[in-house]
Design a protein around this motif. Structure first.
Motif, PDB file in Angstrom:
ATOM      1  N   UNK A 135       0.834  -1.214   0.000  1.00 32.51           N
ATOM      2  CA  UNK A 135       0.000   0.000   0.000  1.00 32.51           C
ATOM      3  C   UNK A 135       0.869   1.264   0.000  1.00 32.51           C
ATOM      4  N   UNK A 136       1.736   1.462   1.013  1.00 34.76           N
ATOM      5  CA  UNK A 136       2.541   2.697   0.955  1.00 34.76           C
ATOM      6  C   UNK A 136       3.563   2.705  -0.175  1.00 34.76           C
ATOM      7  N   UNK A 161       3.648   5.543  -7.469  1.00 34.20           N
ATOM      8  CA  UNK A 161       2.760   6.261  -8.394  1.00 34.20           C
ATOM      9  C   UNK A 161       2.953   7.770  -8.266  1.00 34.20           C
ATOM     10  N   UNK A 162       3.104   8.246  -7.003  1.00 34.45           N
ATOM     11  CA  UNK A 162       3.303   9.692  -6.810  1.00 34.45           C
ATOM     12  C   UNK A 162       4.554  10.150  -7.552  1.00 34.45           C
ATOM     13  N   UNK A 163       5.635   9.382  -7.400  1.00 34.86           N
ATOM     14  CA  UNK A 163       6.890   9.779  -8.039  1.00 34.86           C
ATOM     15  C   UNK A 163       6.822   9.605  -9.553  1.00 34.86           C
ATOM     16  N   UNK A 164       6.036   8.600 -10.001  1.00 38.03           N
ATOM     17  CA  UNK A 164       5.978   8.329 -11.439  1.00 38.03           C
ATOM     18  C   UNK A 164       4.883   9.093 -12.155  1.00 38.03           C
ATOM     19  N   UNK A 189      -2.637  14.216  -6.309  1.00 40.70           N
ATOM     20  CA  UNK A 189      -1.941  13.016  -6.777  1.00 40.70           C
ATOM     21  C   UNK A 189      -1.814  11.974  -5.660  1.00 40.70           C
ATOM     22  N   UNK A 190      -1.420  12.424  -4.463  1.00 43.71           N
ATOM     23  CA  UNK A 190      -1.174  11.452  -3.399  1.00 43.71           C
ATOM     24  C   UNK A 190      -2.435  10.676  -3.069  1.00 43.71           C
ATOM     25  N   UNK A 250      -5.463   3.949  -5.758  1.00 42.34           N
ATOM     26  CA  UNK A 250      -5.024   2.944  -6.737  1.00 42.34           C
ATOM     27  C   UNK A 250      -4.171   1.883  -6.041  1.00 42.34           C
ATOM     28  N   UNK A 251      -3.289   2.342  -5.131  1.00 40.95           N
ATOM     29  CA  UNK A 251      -2.397   1.415  -4.428  1.00 40.95           C
ATOM     30  C   UNK A 251      -3.203   0.404  -3.609  1.00 40.95           C
ATOM     31  N   UNK A 252      -4.324   0.854  -3.028  1.00 47.03           N
ATOM     32  CA  UNK A 252      -5.159  -0.061  -2.249  1.00 47.03           C
ATOM     33  C   UNK A 252      -5.728  -1.158  -3.155  1.00 47.03           C
TER      34      UNK A 252
END
Lengths: 252, 320
Positions: free
Chosen positions: B106-107, B113-116, B133-134, B140-142
């Motif tokens: 998750x983190x 994704x935030x960095x990309x 974005x975060x 999405x990460x979840x």
């Protein structure tokens, strides 16, 4: 200056002190401060509704629940407990410092309720700490109490100063939401990263205290056999008495 | 393009599922609680659109909903069930450390994704809405982590929803507290509570002094936290009264630093107070300590040293 809206603050303080349902307390506080400011009911309802909707990012963490819930169903907590049980045979200081570090790192990754007083401290950390401190001779009652209290304190410090680095944690989004409503846009990541210096300081300070504590235990051990003092009514804790703690994902 | 609004719909859908599951078990107050809450997520966008166009009734209805949530929270009771201890032990042994991977995803995926995000593009349009974005990445990460967890445990989506709902019910109304406290912060700011506190502070301390303001803020956070047992509750009060008007606007403190370390200064108060019973009194009972303040005693030196460190960090980092 109209000071009457401060009644809202009074409601929060009194409500929390009297341990009323916190959700109700907060809602009542909002209504009271609005009415005290002389707002009409229609304006006040619109204000509450709009503020609520624009702070909905704070509930995004519920999307992690299906993942965490599923993993817990398949034994995530039991796995964490087995991990901590693996710290056996360490000295007291190493055991507590390893736990502190583990707890902080898990909390930083959002695994806040994997460990806790009911989940890990009572069944594992406290009895293991006592066993580690006992060494050759059993502890006297006051020392035994202090060892246990330090184990619980270590869990709290690790949890509090790890969870704020997790960006979906309420504190981070509460800060972000507060500023957002005041027209200051911040990324949650920026806020979470600023919790790192304190997290590191908390680890260093508490680890040093643990080392000092172990040293003071050894110094008080003057070589004479430590008889369990007559008033030593405090018996060693049994290991493995696993309590299923509630998921108090509340806050520090 | 994926925006944070889509993620909110996802939250709303999950809350709705939790409401339906509770309703089928005839736990009406719990069902009503999650149902009302899901409205804020499924219809939040419309409420904000209507407000922007001057139509007030949707926001007012939402306001009524919030009051209903307060009343439901005060009336609700909750209980839940889970798999048996032996089952969980057995699968913990079978799956081992693989169980941690989806949770850690998750983190880590959020961060990736935030960095990309600047590079994730479809033609000329970016795939993820730039404004939040975060938050969008977290959603999405979840989903990614859920897919990963389903693969690891060979489980099903309904099972994960049922387990998620179990956790949600255990959290109960506490889950809503941060969101409500943030709402209260906004209400306090709009009703002049912040101005009134700032006014009182002005009488007590020389507000032209940066040090005096920072001292008032830090000790106010600790004091309010000690009284209420909850740093979250202290935060909106102190930010609306001192943090925002005096430190950020007047003295130019960095908002992110002030927020993050200010909150952690409050946490030092949490270590000191019996009002935070979950953390300080309950363990003393669990560990059969004769002194119910034993845990607090063990925490006092750490809390005070850390308070000093936090103050120094605020001083040096917030006013760079």
């Amino acid at each position: 200056m109209n000071y009457w809206p401060l009644l809202g603050v009074a409601v929060v303080v009194i409500g929390f002190v009297l341990k009323r349902n916190p959700v109700l307390v907060v809602v009542v506080a909002g209504v009271v401060s609005g009415l005290a400011a002389g707002m009409g009911v229609g304006d006040l309802l619109a204000l509450i509704g709009n503020s609520f909707v624009s702070n909905r990012a704070l509930l995004l963490f519920v999307l992690t629940l299906p993942v965490i819930g599923l993993l817990e169903h398949y034994g995530l907590r039991e796995r964490a407990q087995a991990w901590i049980a693996g710290f056996r045979s360490m000295t007291l200081a190493r055991l507590l410092i390893a736990y502190l570090g583990l707890r902080q790192v898990l909390s930083m990754f959002g695994l806040i309720d994997l460990a806790g007083h009911a989940q890990t401290v009572r069944p594992l950390l406290a009895p293991m700490s006592e066993a580690a401190a006992d060494g050759d001779r059993p502890l006297d009652a006051p020392s035994r109490e202090r060892v246990r209290a330090l184990a619980a304190a270590t869990d709290n410090v690790g949890r509090f100063f790890g969870e704020d680095v997790f960006l979906a944690f309420g504190a981070v989004l509460l800060i972000q939401g507060f500023y957002e409503r005041q027209g200051i846009h911040l990324e949650p990541l920026a806020i979470a990263l600023w919790a790192l210096p304190t997290a590191i300081a908390a680890f260093v300070i508490h680890a040093l205290r643990i080392v000092w504590f172990q040293r003071s235990l050894r110094e008080s051990d003057d070589g004479t056999p430590r008889a369990n003092s007559p008033d030593g009514t405090i018996a060693p804790l049994d290991e493995g008495a696993v309590g299923r703690g509630d998921h108090g994902r509340s806050q520090g | 393009m994926i925006s944070v609004e889509h993620i909110y719909w996802l939250v709303g859908a999950f809350l709705l599922v939790a409401a339906i599951m509770n309703a089928r078990e005839r736990r009406w107050s719990m069902a009503a609680f999650w149902f009302v809450l899901s409205g804020a997520f499924l219809l939040g966008d419309l409420v904000q659109l209507a407000t922007a166009e001057g139509v007030r009734w949707p926001a007012q209805a939402m306001g009524l909903g919030v009051i209903a949530l307060g009343l439901l929270a005060a009336s609700g009771t909750m209980q839940s069930k889970t798999s048996s201890e032996e089952q969980r032990r057995e699968s913990a042994q079978r799956l081992g450390n693989r169980l941690f991977a989806p949770a850690l995803a998750i983190p880590l995926v959020t961060l990736a994704i935030v960095l990309g995000a600047p590079y994730l593009r479809w033609g000329n349009a970016s795939l993820i809405d730039g404004a939040h974005v975060t938050l969008a990445s977290l959603g999405i990460a979840c989903l990614v982590a859920l897919a990963f967890a389903l693969r690891t445990t060979r489980s099903t989506v309904p099972q994960s929803l049922a387990q998620g709902r179990r956790l949600l019910d255990t959290l109960g109304c506490v889950a809503l507290l941060p969101m409500l406290l943030a709402t209260l912060g906004s209400v306090f700011a709009a009703t002049g509570v912040g101005d009134a506190i700032a006014d009182l502070v002005e009488m007590l301390i020389p507000i032209d002094s940066r040090l005096a303001c920072l001292t008032a803020f830090a000790f106010g956070m600790v004091l309010f936290t000690v009284i209420m047992g909850n740093a979250f509750a202290a935060f909106p009060v102190m930010m609306a009264g001192i943090g925002l008007p005096l430190l950020v606007l007047k003295h130019g403190a960095e908002p992110a630093v002030l927020g993050a370390i200010g909150m952690l200064t409050g946490y030092c108060g949490t270590l000191l107070t019996p009002m935070a019973a979950n953390f300080n009194i309950v363990p003393a009972v669990l560990l059969e300590l004769p002194d119910q303040y034993g845990v607090i005693r063990a925490q006092v030196p750490t809390a005070l040293l850390l308070l000093a460190v936090n103050f120094a960090l605020l001083w040096y980092l917030a006013f760079r």
